[in-house]
Scaffold this active site. Structure first.
Site, PDB file in Angstrom:
ATOM      1  CG  ASP A  82      -1.950   0.906   1.362  1.00 15.46           C
ATOM      2  OD1 ASP A  82      -2.269   1.419  -0.024  1.00 15.46           O
ATOM      3  OD2 ASP A  82      -2.497   1.195   2.097  1.00 15.46           O
ATOM      4  CG  HIS A  83      -0.130   4.820   0.187  1.00 17.22           C
ATOM      5  ND1 HIS A  83      -0.460   5.915  -0.819  1.00 17.22           N
ATOM      6  CD2 HIS A  83      -1.170   4.564   0.882  1.00 17.22           C
ATOM      7  CE1 HIS A  83      -1.789   5.882  -0.471  1.00 17.22           C
ATOM      8  NE2 HIS A  83      -2.152   5.212   0.539  1.00 17.22           N
ATOM      9  CG  HIS A 180      -4.730   8.682   3.110  1.00 19.05           C
ATOM     10  ND1 HIS A 180      -4.295   9.351   2.041  1.00 19.05           N
ATOM     11  CD2 HIS A 180      -5.005   7.482   2.770  1.00 19.05           C
ATOM     12  CE1 HIS A 180      -4.091   8.568   1.056  1.00 19.05           C
ATOM     13  NE2 HIS A 180      -4.694   7.354   1.485  1.00 19.05           N
ATOM     14  N   GLY A 181      -7.211   9.212   6.974  1.00 18.95           N
ATOM     15  CA  GLY A 181      -7.111   9.593   8.389  1.00 18.95           C
ATOM     16  C   GLY A 181      -8.657  10.013   8.707  1.00 18.95           C
ATOM     17  CG  HIS A 208      -5.931   5.141  -1.454  1.00 17.05           C
ATOM     18  ND1 HIS A 208      -4.868   4.364  -0.811  1.00 17.05           N
ATOM     19  CD2 HIS A 208      -6.231   4.566  -2.572  1.00 17.05           C
ATOM     20  CE1 HIS A 208      -4.344   3.658  -1.579  1.00 17.05           C
ATOM     21  NE2 HIS A 208      -4.916   3.757  -2.669  1.00 17.05           N
ATOM     22  N   GLY A 209      -8.854   6.294   1.848  1.00 10.90           N
ATOM     23  CA  GLY A 209      -9.315   7.153   2.922  1.00 10.90           C
ATOM     24  C   GLY A 209     -10.820   6.795   3.355  1.00 10.90           C
ATOM     25  CG  ASN A 230      -6.909   1.314  -0.292  1.00  7.84           C
ATOM     26  OD1 ASN A 230      -7.488   0.521  -1.094  1.00  7.84           O
ATOM     27  ND2 ASN A 230      -5.547   1.617  -0.361  1.00  7.84           N
ATOM     28  CB  ALA A 232      -6.036   1.973   7.591  1.00 10.38           C
ATOM     29  CB  THR A 233      -7.832   5.943  10.263  1.00 13.58           C
ATOM     30  OG1 THR A 233      -6.510   6.162   9.325  1.00 13.58           O
ATOM     31  CG2 THR A 233      -7.534   6.795  11.619  1.00 13.58           C
TER      32      THR A 233
HETATM   33  P1  13P Z   1      -8.029   5.454   6.166  1.00  7.50           P
HETATM   34  O1  13P Z   1      -6.831   5.373   7.192  1.00  7.50           O
HETATM   35  O2  13P Z   1      -8.695   6.934   6.119  1.00  7.50           O
HETATM   36  O3  13P Z   1      -9.163   4.422   6.416  1.00  7.50           O
HETATM   37  O4  13P Z   1      -7.383   5.388   4.539  1.00  7.50           O
HETATM   38  C1  13P Z   1      -6.627   4.348   4.396  1.00  7.50           C
HETATM   39  C2  13P Z   1      -5.921   4.133   3.218  1.00  7.50           C
HETATM   40  O5  13P Z   1      -6.338   4.679   2.323  1.00  7.50           O
HETATM   41  C3  13P Z   1      -4.775   3.275   3.192  1.00  7.50           C
HETATM   42  O6  13P Z   1      -4.358   3.130   1.778  1.00  7.50           O
END
Ligand code: 13P
Length: 285
Positions: A82-83, A180-181, A208-209, A230, A232-233
């Protein structure tokens, strides 16, 4: 099943109007939480390894762990960088057995982003791996206030055909108000831009995000043409909360505390599969 490139699953998702998620994982409990959810929901899934973590010495071992766990299920499971920060890093992860890589040249001038993405595509071809690149710049939620409108960082629809044709990428990450975040204020997604890009190119489009978007925003983005999301946070924050509250119990053990990571991934991933329409979509061989 052994790990598979997510290429076919994403083509299927773009044809049938749902999305396959990528969840970033960092350690074993999180991987187990995703496994719990993907087996329960019968959902194709991408395990994401975030580029700074791909530099750690245990990255090869972590990917081997995911490979072993994928072999224990009949669901299609992919592991994706990722990235990715450089062509060399993408190559290294392909050597480690990653089935897909994202190269992120979004902050480079267009020509350089094209040249590097193309090099990754050429390398990935030998491995049968899929390649994602980013056009436009998906910023951080903190910066969101400085974005605004179809302004700075948004993907220029005029360049998508050139980019996809010249690089040969399999999937394209685009910027349309997503970040993101944690967002500072309610994000506004430009779905007309997604629809316009969808008309121009056939490759599955990536958002993403995922953190901070409502169920309705996810459904709108997917209906407009997004096939991979995507995330994650929010999961990481829930895992932290779970561990904090477990640790407050005087009888807490290492096991009861770390279980909070698995529970957070299990719950979040299960819910997101339902929202994205991924549940029940695994192509089982
Ligand atoms: P978030 O952390 O905003 O959910 O985004 C994660 C992301 O895009 C990882 O590539």
């Amino acid at each position: 099943m052994t790990l598979v490139s997510i290429k076919n699953e994403l083509i299927k998702a773009s044809l049938y109007g749902y999305a396959v998620p990528l969840f970033d994982v960092f350690e074993m409990q999180g991987i187990e939480g995703v496994m719990d959810a993907l087996i329960e929901k019968r959902a194709p899934t991408i395990f994401g390894i975030y580029a700074p973590y791909a530099k750690l010495p245990n990255c090869r071992a972590l990917s081997a762990y995911i490979r072993c766990r994928a072999e224990d299920t009949e669901m299609p499971v992919s592991i994706m960088l990722d990235h990715g920060e450089s062509v060399a890093q993408c190559l290294q992860m392909l050597e480690y057995g990653f089935t897909d890589v994202m190269y992120d040249g979004s902050r480079l001038p267009l020509e350089e982003n094209i040249a590097n993405s193309r090099q990754v595509v050429e390398a990935a071809y030998r491995f049968g791996a899929g390649v994602e690149a980013e056009l436009g710049q998906v910023g951080m939620g903190d910066d969101y206030e400085s974005l605004g409108g179809r302004g700075y960082g948004f993907t220029d629809p005029q360049t998508v055909e050139i980019f996809v044709n010249e690089t040969g990428v399999d999937f394209l990450a685009i910027a349309f108000g997503n970040a993101h975040g944690l967002y500072k204020r309610t994000p506004r997604l430009d779905l007309d831009l997604v629809r316009e890009i969808r008309q121009r190119v056939k490759v599955p489009l990536v958002m993403h995000g995922g953190t901070g978007l409502s169920d309705e925003q996810f459904r709108g983005a997917i209906a407009a043409g997004i096939s991979k999301v995507n995330f994650a946070t929010s999961i990481m924050n829930s895992a932290t909360e779970n561990m904090r509250s477990a640790a407050a119990d005087p009888t807490a053990s290492m096991f009861s505390i770390s279980e909070g990571i698995r529970t957070a991934y299990h719950q979040w991933c299960g819910q997101l599969y339902d929202i994205f329409g991924t549940s029940g979509k695994a192509s089982v061989r």
